[in-house]
Motif scaffolding. Sequence first.
Motif, short mmCIF file in Angstrom:
data_model
loop_
_atom_site.label_atom_id
_atom_site.label_comp_id
_atom_site.label_asym_id
_atom_site.label_seq_id
_atom_site.Cartn_x
_atom_site.Cartn_y
_atom_site.Cartn_z
N GLY A 774 0.91 -1.14 -0.04
CA GLY A 774 -0.05 0.08 0.12
C GLY A 774 0.90 1.20 -0.13
O GLY A 774 2.00 1.18 -0.21
N THR A 775 0.35 2.33 0.17
CA THR A 775 0.69 3.68 0.38
C THR A 775 1.40 3.80 1.62
O THR A 775 0.80 3.98 2.54
CB THR A 775 -0.11 4.82 -0.28
N ILE A 776 2.76 4.15 1.73
CA ILE A 776 3.39 4.42 3.02
C ILE A 776 3.43 5.81 3.18
O ILE A 776 3.95 6.77 2.49
CB ILE A 776 4.76 3.54 2.94
N LYS A 777 3.06 6.19 4.36
CA LYS A 777 3.02 7.65 4.73
C LYS A 777 4.26 7.86 5.67
O LYS A 777 4.84 9.03 5.38
CB LYS A 777 1.67 8.02 5.55
N ASP A 778 4.65 7.21 6.44
CA ASP A 778 5.72 7.21 7.38
C ASP A 778 6.50 6.01 7.85
O ASP A 778 5.62 5.14 7.88
CB ASP A 778 5.49 8.12 8.55
N ILE A 779 7.66 6.03 8.17
CA ILE A 779 8.53 4.75 8.43
C ILE A 779 9.38 5.45 9.73
O ILE A 779 10.13 6.18 9.53
CB ILE A 779 9.47 4.23 7.53
N ARG A 780 9.46 4.73 11.00
CA ARG A 780 9.97 5.17 12.12
C ARG A 780 10.89 3.89 12.64
O ARG A 780 10.13 3.18 13.18
CB ARG A 780 9.14 5.70 13.29
N LEU A 781 11.99 3.95 12.43
CA LEU A 781 12.88 3.07 13.34
C LEU A 781 13.27 3.25 14.68
O LEU A 781 13.66 4.25 15.07
CB LEU A 781 14.14 2.89 12.49
N ALA A 793 10.44 -1.31 14.46
CA ALA A 793 10.01 -0.14 13.63
C ALA A 793 8.44 0.07 13.50
O ALA A 793 7.81 -1.19 13.79
CB ALA A 793 10.58 -0.43 12.03
N TYR A 794 8.01 1.25 13.07
CA TYR A 794 6.65 1.47 12.99
C TYR A 794 6.49 2.02 11.38
O TYR A 794 7.13 2.72 10.97
CB TYR A 794 5.81 2.53 13.88
N VAL A 795 5.38 1.18 10.95
CA VAL A 795 5.15 1.77 9.23
C VAL A 795 3.79 2.31 9.14
O VAL A 795 2.89 1.65 9.47
CB VAL A 795 5.53 0.43 8.30
N GLU A 796 3.52 3.48 8.90
CA GLU A 796 2.16 3.87 8.65
C GLU A 796 1.70 4.14 7.42
O GLU A 796 2.47 4.42 6.33
CB GLU A 796 2.36 5.42 9.34
N PHE A 797 0.44 3.37 7.25
CA PHE A 797 -0.12 3.29 5.86
C PHE A 797 -1.34 4.38 5.81
O PHE A 797 -1.54 5.11 6.66
CB PHE A 797 -0.79 1.70 5.48
N GLU A 798 -1.87 4.42 4.45
CA GLU A 798 -2.79 5.48 4.35
C GLU A 798 -4.17 5.04 4.83
O GLU A 798 -4.63 5.93 5.24
CB GLU A 798 -2.95 5.42 2.82
N ASP A 799 -4.63 3.84 5.06
CA ASP A 799 -5.73 3.40 5.55
C ASP A 799 -5.48 2.13 6.41
O ASP A 799 -4.58 1.31 6.23
CB ASP A 799 -7.03 3.35 4.51
N GLU A 800 -6.58 1.66 7.13
CA GLU A 800 -6.67 0.37 7.84
C GLU A 800 -6.58 -0.76 6.75
O GLU A 800 -5.90 -1.81 7.30
CB GLU A 800 -7.87 0.27 8.79
N ALA A 801 -7.15 -0.81 5.61
CA ALA A 801 -7.18 -2.05 4.95
C ALA A 801 -5.59 -2.22 4.42
O ALA A 801 -5.20 -3.58 4.38
CB ALA A 801 -7.94 -1.77 3.78
N GLN A 802 -5.18 -1.56 4.23
CA GLN A 802 -3.47 -1.68 3.55
C GLN A 802 -2.73 -2.05 4.74
O GLN A 802 -1.83 -2.96 4.59
CB GLN A 802 -3.05 -0.09 3.13
N ALA A 803 -2.84 -1.50 6.08
CA ALA A 803 -2.20 -2.08 7.13
C ALA A 803 -2.53 -3.42 7.60
O ALA A 803 -1.81 -4.38 7.67
CB ALA A 803 -2.56 -1.12 8.27
N SER A 804 -3.87 -3.92 7.28
CA SER A 804 -4.12 -5.38 7.49
C SER A 804 -3.72 -6.28 6.57
O SER A 804 -3.06 -7.36 6.69
CB SER A 804 -5.73 -5.32 7.71
N GLN A 805 -3.51 -5.67 5.22
CA GLN A 805 -3.03 -6.72 4.27
C GLN A 805 -1.53 -6.87 4.28
O GLN A 805 -0.77 -7.79 4.32
CB GLN A 805 -3.12 -5.73 2.87
N ALA A 806 -0.81 -5.75 5.04
CA ALA A 806 0.57 -5.76 5.30
C ALA A 806 0.81 -6.74 6.32
O ALA A 806 2.07 -7.62 6.22
CB ALA A 806 1.20 -4.35 5.67
N VAL A 807 0.02 -6.84 7.42
CA VAL A 807 0.41 -7.89 8.44
C VAL A 807 0.08 -9.26 8.02
O VAL A 807 1.07 -10.02 8.12
CB VAL A 807 -0.77 -7.41 9.55
N LEU A 808 -0.97 -9.41 7.09
CA LEU A 808 -1.04 -10.76 6.40
C LEU A 808 0.11 -11.09 5.71
O LEU A 808 0.44 -12.51 5.64
CB LEU A 808 -2.37 -10.94 5.69
N LYS A 809 0.68 -10.39 4.75
CA LYS A 809 1.46 -10.73 3.86
C LYS A 809 3.09 -10.68 4.12
O LYS A 809 3.77 -11.53 4.12
CB LYS A 809 1.56 -9.57 2.80
N LEU A 810 3.11 -9.83 5.51
CA LEU A 810 4.70 -9.53 5.81
C LEU A 810 5.09 -10.44 7.08
O LEU A 810 6.16 -10.93 7.45
CB LEU A 810 4.81 -8.11 6.15
#
Length: 916
Positions: A774-781, A793-810
Amino acid sequence: MAATGNAEETQLQEMEEEAGMEREMDSDEEEGMGIENSDDEEDDSSEDDKENEAEIQRLEEQLSINAFDYNCHLDLIKLLRQEGELPPLRKARQKMSELFPLTEEIWLDWLKDEIRLTEEEQNREKVYELFEMAVKDYICPEIWLEYAQYSIGGMGLPGGMEKVRSIFERALTAVGLHMTKGATLWEAYREFENVILATLERIHTLFRRQLAIPLMDMEGTYAEYEEWSDQGVSDTVSQKYKRALQQMEKSKPYEETLMAAEPPKLAEYQTYIDYEQKEGDPARIQIIFERALAENCLVPDMWAKYTKYLDRQLKIKDLVLSSHDRAVRNCPWTMGLWKNYLLALERHGADHHTISDVFEKALNAGFIQATDYVNIWEAYLDYLRRRVDFKSSRELEELRAAFTRSLDYMKQDVEERFSESGDPSCTIMQVWAKIEALHCKNIQKARELWDSIMTKGNAKFANMWLEYYNLERSYGDALHCRKALHRAVQCTSDYPEHVCEVLLTFERVEGSLEDWDAAVQKTETRLNRVNEQRAKVAEKEAHLVRQEEEKTEQRRRAKADKKNQKKGQKGSGPGEKRKAEDEDNENEWGEESGKERHQESGKERHQESGKERHQESGGAEEYMETESGLFGRRAPPCRRQEPPDNPEQRKDDCSVFISNLAFNMEDPEKRLKELFEPCGPVQSVRPVYAAKGFRGYCYVQFEGKTSVPEALKMDRREVDGRPMFVSPCVDKNKNPDFKVFKYNTNLEKHKIFISGLPFSCTKEQLEELCKDQGTIKDIRLVTNRSGKPKGLAYVEFEDEAQASQAVLKLDGTVLQEHTLSVAISNPPRRNAADKPDFSRPMGAMMPRAMVYGSRGKGRTQLSLIPRSLHRQTGSESKAENGTAPKPTGGASGDAGFEAQAKPMSNSDFAKMLLRK
């Protein structure tokens, strides 16, 4: 002339006869003087020969086990050359050249040995073949020059003159642009044409071509041309020469940097390559890449960058494929180079047999990770899939056989070597299943493959079930979709809520009422069981935390008791007692105040000229000044004279608080003023000192408020190897709800939390890993106070759906041999136990030195506290650490305690002081 030649021959014969007589005399002396020594030398040489033979045999055995041992090849060639055994030496060199490109030194030694042999055998073609092999490995001006000079020796043969010129022209094409060594070949070519009395026009042409190329010391070539040419230098040649001279002046600093640097000069070459790529001349880019690779032939990244440039820019088949071949021969352990080689072969239309041979070589290259074998198999299977017509059963069966072989290879060869398959998610089987379902319309085979995938430990992962569900949704039917989701709800352990939600959504669209009821019942039962398990785990973790806290408290108490015992032993005499109290004062006023970090931004910790700010729960502030300190306690010794700080001149809204600085910072006031002056005019810098020196934090006050936002942007900037913390200067007494911690502590559904990262991971690598989700807004190590990474690290996405997809994939993926854990961000709340509680009684909040009691007396042992305040019960006199026990007993005791804890106004406090 003939007489002169005969005289010279006579002199040579006389010199040879004299040398022969001297050798005979020397040999007679040696025979007369050193017969015994010769016997000893023969014995020593025979022993050395036996050792060399044994070492040669050992090296040959080692190479039979591991043919890719580069150093073993070098040692074997060196020993065979010492022994003078030419047939074994030639064979050893040939074997090494088949596996690796040889360096310039190895090639020159080999060529000189072969040239020596061919002078006797009169067989020049073998040497020509050897030169052709040598010039293909690396672009080396010395080898090309040796090649041209050797060809000159055969120009008397049929076609010899044309062959010499052809070799010179090829040499100029290959290395004529070499800025420091190319001129040597141009000069040799001109000298050859001049010696054979070639036409003047041919020599004119060589001069003109050379002067149009930027080479070092080209001014000398221009002067030589002016002197040689009878007609002078034409305007066209002069203009080309001036342009080349300008280009040479631009490149000259890079060449000088290379000449001054120590090998392998990787950084210097990289800078030079970046410059040439900006200039955009393909020929110059190629020559600088080749020069860099000649000295850095074992750097895979350099080969990858070079081949990538050739693939995307030049696209010349022979050049591209030969470069890829040299890359994998130099760095056979790098999977990425083999993968790019296979793609290049397919891109340029190589036949199937050639691509298959390269793939088989890749399997035998000895990769260092199990995942490398998975990736190379995926690349080869992708190639096979692209060549399948799916109407022809032959190619399709070949693809299926390759898939079957890949799975067997992973199970047998890879697992035996690495103790893992390298493919825990079974990506190869997933691709096979999709091909069977999409192209072959064989959904039954795809289901069989997915059953095998789930039995390999993947049934507990939600993302695996959702992949299977999507396959059935696209190519299967509703019945099998429902079965897959029901099994997913039952087996998933990482994200059961998400799987349950997918099942309910599916039944809303597809199911009947009975299907809906069954789905609701199944999801509720599963989620209740999951919540119970989580509660047990949380309770267990809380118990462990409590145990750890109790152990920490016990250690702290034991340390305090041991410290008190030492103080009691030291304070036996009057002088020793005073010394012990001095140390106690210094510790309490120096170390403890130094350890306080700025958790309450804007609240200063200074003790100024014996005054201490005292605040009760009601909020009244009073200053009590006595001769010996606060409440009879002596102020700490002043180790550094601080300039007077007028509180009225302080402006919190124009100030920032700086912390986490190095204690050994030299002249913090001057250093920080220089650091923050770009943000605006600095009015003052107030470093905080203790008995032992600078405490690592200070206040910076600007002349205006507009400078504060700019200063806050410098938060976490590295200073002396540590991140500098910059926060607003806010009085927490007036703003109790102000928070310095700027990050959210609640559930953030649009943000993911990643743990298990390698410490070397950068933001760019993390962005490359997450950008497909998804679209990454910010990354903090996350780092510690010293600036070192924690692997989080914290990775901020544009919306909740993208964050959920990232959790499932990564979640569970591997990055640099580290398995990552990925979850929705839900950080723990900040611990409020460390914050001051103004509702507590004053005695519980005050430092140990300010508690009323027997220790509230000065050095004279005279109490300076009014007797009206110095009313204590027996239990109160035994209180320690500033906490007085609450009186027990009847109502009178409770009433007395409440009266004592009741806040007083300034007038009440003054009346008590004036009371008798």
